[in-house]
Design an enzyme around this catalytic site. Sequence first.
Site, PDB file in Angstrom:
ATOM      1  NE  ARG A  74      -4.341  -1.440   0.617  1.00 27.49           N
ATOM      2  CZ  ARG A  74      -4.651  -2.731   0.019  1.00 27.49           C
ATOM      3  NH1 ARG A  74      -3.885  -3.238  -0.742  1.00 27.49           N
ATOM      4  NH2 ARG A  74      -5.688  -3.164   0.670  1.00 27.49           N
TER       5      ARG A  74
ATOM      6  CB  SER B 187      -8.410  -0.788   4.708  1.00 30.24           C
ATOM      7  OG  SER B 187      -9.164  -1.790   3.877  1.00 30.24           O
TER       8      SER B 187
ATOM      9  CD  GLU C 165      -4.967   0.521   3.081  1.00 32.32           C
ATOM     10  OE1 GLU C 165      -4.550  -0.335   3.894  1.00 32.32           O
ATOM     11  OE2 GLU C 165      -5.443   0.646   1.900  1.00 32.32           O
TER      12      GLU C 165
HETATM   13  C1  LIG Z   1     -14.673   1.789  -0.220  1.00 28.09           C
HETATM   14  C2  LIG Z   1     -13.324   1.751  -0.675  1.00 28.09           C
HETATM   15  C3  LIG Z   1     -12.703   0.555  -0.892  1.00 28.09           C
HETATM   16  C4  LIG Z   1     -11.395   0.580  -1.083  1.00 28.09           C
HETATM   17  N1  LIG Z   1     -10.670  -0.746  -1.276  1.00 28.09           N
HETATM   18  C5  LIG Z   1      -9.396  -0.762  -1.559  1.00 28.09           C
HETATM   19  C6  LIG Z   1      -8.838  -2.065  -2.025  1.00 28.09           C
HETATM   20  O1  LIG Z   1      -9.358  -2.993  -1.943  1.00 28.09           O
HETATM   21  N2  LIG Z   1      -7.524  -1.942  -2.360  1.00 28.09           N
HETATM   22  C7  LIG Z   1      -6.758  -0.840  -2.225  1.00 28.09           C
HETATM   23  O2  LIG Z   1      -5.697  -0.816  -2.452  1.00 28.09           O
HETATM   24  N3  LIG Z   1      -7.378   0.351  -2.002  1.00 28.09           N
HETATM   25  C8  LIG Z   1      -8.771   0.392  -1.509  1.00 28.09           C
HETATM   26  N4  LIG Z   1      -9.151   1.611  -1.094  1.00 28.09           N
HETATM   27  C9  LIG Z   1      -8.591   2.882  -0.925  1.00 28.09           C
HETATM   28  C10 LIG Z   1      -8.296   3.975  -2.382  1.00 28.09           C
HETATM   29  O3  LIG Z   1      -9.199   3.542  -3.345  1.00 28.09           O
HETATM   30  C11 LIG Z   1      -6.774   3.535  -3.404  1.00 28.09           C
HETATM   31  O4  LIG Z   1      -5.942   3.776  -2.368  1.00 28.09           O
HETATM   32  C12 LIG Z   1      -6.748   4.165  -4.462  1.00 28.09           C
HETATM   33  O5  LIG Z   1      -5.841   3.726  -5.114  1.00 28.09           O
HETATM   34  C13 LIG Z   1      -6.733   5.634  -4.082  1.00 28.09           C
HETATM   35  O6  LIG Z   1      -6.977   6.428  -5.459  1.00 28.09           O
HETATM   36  P1  LIG Z   1      -7.585   7.719  -5.831  1.00 28.09           P
HETATM   37  O7  LIG Z   1      -7.429   8.174  -7.201  1.00 28.09           O
HETATM   38  O8  LIG Z   1      -8.743   7.788  -5.129  1.00 28.09           O
HETATM   39  O9  LIG Z   1      -6.339   8.509  -4.960  1.00 28.09           O
HETATM   40  P2  LIG Z   1      -6.550   9.760  -4.014  1.00 28.09           P
HETATM   41  O10 LIG Z   1      -6.963   9.379  -2.799  1.00 28.09           O
HETATM   42  O11 LIG Z   1      -7.088  11.098  -4.646  1.00 28.09           O
HETATM   43  O12 LIG Z   1      -4.926  10.153  -3.664  1.00 28.09           O
HETATM   44  C14 LIG Z   1      -3.931   9.010  -3.108  1.00 28.09           C
HETATM   45  C15 LIG Z   1      -2.643   9.407  -2.974  1.00 28.09           C
HETATM   46  O13 LIG Z   1      -2.476   9.412  -4.504  1.00 28.09           O
HETATM   47  C16 LIG Z   1      -1.698  10.585  -5.075  1.00 28.09           C
HETATM   48  N5  LIG Z   1      -2.043  10.733  -6.426  1.00 28.09           N
HETATM   49  C17 LIG Z   1      -3.375  10.452  -6.899  1.00 28.09           C
HETATM   50  N6  LIG Z   1      -3.280  10.875  -8.136  1.00 28.09           N
HETATM   51  C18 LIG Z   1      -2.038  11.184  -8.442  1.00 28.09           C
HETATM   52  C19 LIG Z   1      -1.391  11.445  -9.714  1.00 28.09           C
HETATM   53  N7  LIG Z   1      -1.813  11.537 -10.837  1.00 28.09           N
HETATM   54  N8  LIG Z   1      -0.040  11.632  -9.541  1.00 28.09           N
HETATM   55  C20 LIG Z   1       0.661  11.538  -8.466  1.00 28.09           C
HETATM   56  N9  LIG Z   1       0.307  11.209  -7.265  1.00 28.09           N
HETATM   57  C21 LIG Z   1      -1.415  11.025  -7.498  1.00 28.09           C
HETATM   58  C22 LIG Z   1      -2.184  11.658  -4.050  1.00 28.09           C
HETATM   59  O14 LIG Z   1      -1.221  12.987  -4.239  1.00 28.09           O
HETATM   60  C23 LIG Z   1      -2.307  10.911  -2.719  1.00 28.09           C
HETATM   61  O15 LIG Z   1      -1.116  11.004  -1.999  1.00 28.09           O
HETATM   62  C24 LIG Z   1     -10.561   1.721  -1.037  1.00 28.09           C
HETATM   63  C25 LIG Z   1     -11.319   2.761  -0.776  1.00 28.09           C
HETATM   64  C26 LIG Z   1     -12.712   2.908  -0.468  1.00 28.09           C
HETATM   65  C27 LIG Z   1     -13.420   4.408  -0.307  1.00 28.09           C
END
Ligand SMILES: Cc1cc2nc3c(=O)[nH]c(=O)nc-3n(C[C@H](O)[C@H](O)[C@H](O)COP(=O)(O)OP(=O)(O)OC[C@H]3O[C@@H](n4cnc5c(N)ncnc54)[C@H](O)[C@@H]3O)c2cc1C
Length: 276
Positions: free
Chosen positions: A138, A187, A269
């Site tokens: 992660r 999570s 996380e």
């Molecule tokens: C209901 C639910 C279930 C989930 N299940 C999982 C799961 O099964 N497995 C899992 O791994 N995660 C899970 N997550 C967590 C989350 O979805 C992941 O971490 C996801 O990859 C985050 O993507 P995001 O686009 O929302 O990033 P954000 O939350 O917007 O950002 C997360 C990080 O990524 C960086 N970031 C985003 N885009 C870029 C870019 N283009 N360039 C540089 N940095 C960037 C941001 O600066 C920040 O540091 C879950 C979340 C929810 C709400």
Amino acid sequence: MALFQPADHDDLAAFLRDLAPEIPVFPMGVGSNLIVRDGGLDAVVIRLGRGFNGISFDGTRVICGPAALDAHVARKAADAGLDLTFLRTIPGAIGGAVRMNAGCYGSYIADVFVEAKAITRDGEAVTLTAEDLKFAYRSSELPDGMVIVEVALEATAGDPEDLHQRMTDQLAKRDATQPTKDRTAGSTFRNPAGFSSTGKDDDTHELKAWKVIEDAGLRGHTLGGAQMSEKHPNFLINTGGATAAELEDLGELVRKRVLKHSGIELQWEVLRVGKR
Ligand SMILES: Cc1cc2nc3c(=O)[nH]c(=O)nc-3n(C[C@H](O)[C@H](O)[C@H](O)COP(=O)(O)OP(=O)(O)OC[C@H]3O[C@@H](n4cnc5c(N)ncnc54)[C@H](O)[C@@H]3O)c2cc1C
């Protein structure tokens, strides 16, 4: 906080080159892994939208814009007979998936990652390898302020019908075990065992974050509008009107009680960003 939504790579590079170097930038995906503190972010938020959400194929290689939703990438790949099914239930976009080394059911971005194109805080275009990103459970070591603008993933081939069926099953499994209709950031804490659910029979629950939270008697525990989910105790829920401080304070209370109860120090996380 200011918001910048670049039209394309060149627009983003020019903006970063011209932005005073002391001003921090924060690339935002869809915010599915974030608690933005009540005092807001002291940075220019870079929000990538149209112009950054393309998905194309080159043999078994899948080239995605960082704003392409994980679920959409998984579905389009399956249509093309390519297996990125593990992305189907993760509610983020590909840039965030790389930054977080997102994973599910025993597969992670690190397993399929080829390379990413990115723009540095100075506006320079670079190509990042897995070695540069140092993926771990992660997490990755993407430098602060660097914005991912394109990601190449290598998928294995599969039968489109089987891949779509697997994703339907995964969605049903998730709905049965997680509070998918509530407002959460997924999570809350990393599993102390250092990996996500593998979905295999020998997968033990003893070092799962939800289990140690449950053992400490915190399933359903509330603080103001924040609650540790009744359905899955590692999900921190906004039951309506919770402040970011309530969500974070409940998380810290859980960390303290779990440490006292089992000697395990839970690691966040969910990323907490901004000022309290
Ligand atoms: C209901 C639910 C279930 C989930 N299940 C999982 C799961 O099964 N497995 C899992 O791994 N995660 C899970 N997550 C967590 C989350 O979805 C992941 O971490 C996801 O990859 C985050 O993507 P995001 O686009 O929302 O990033 P954000 O939350 O917007 O950002 C997360 C990080 O990524 C960086 N970031 C985003 N885009 C870029 C870019 N283009 N360039 C540089 N940095 C960037 C941001 O600066 C920040 O540091 C879950 C979340 C929810 C709400």
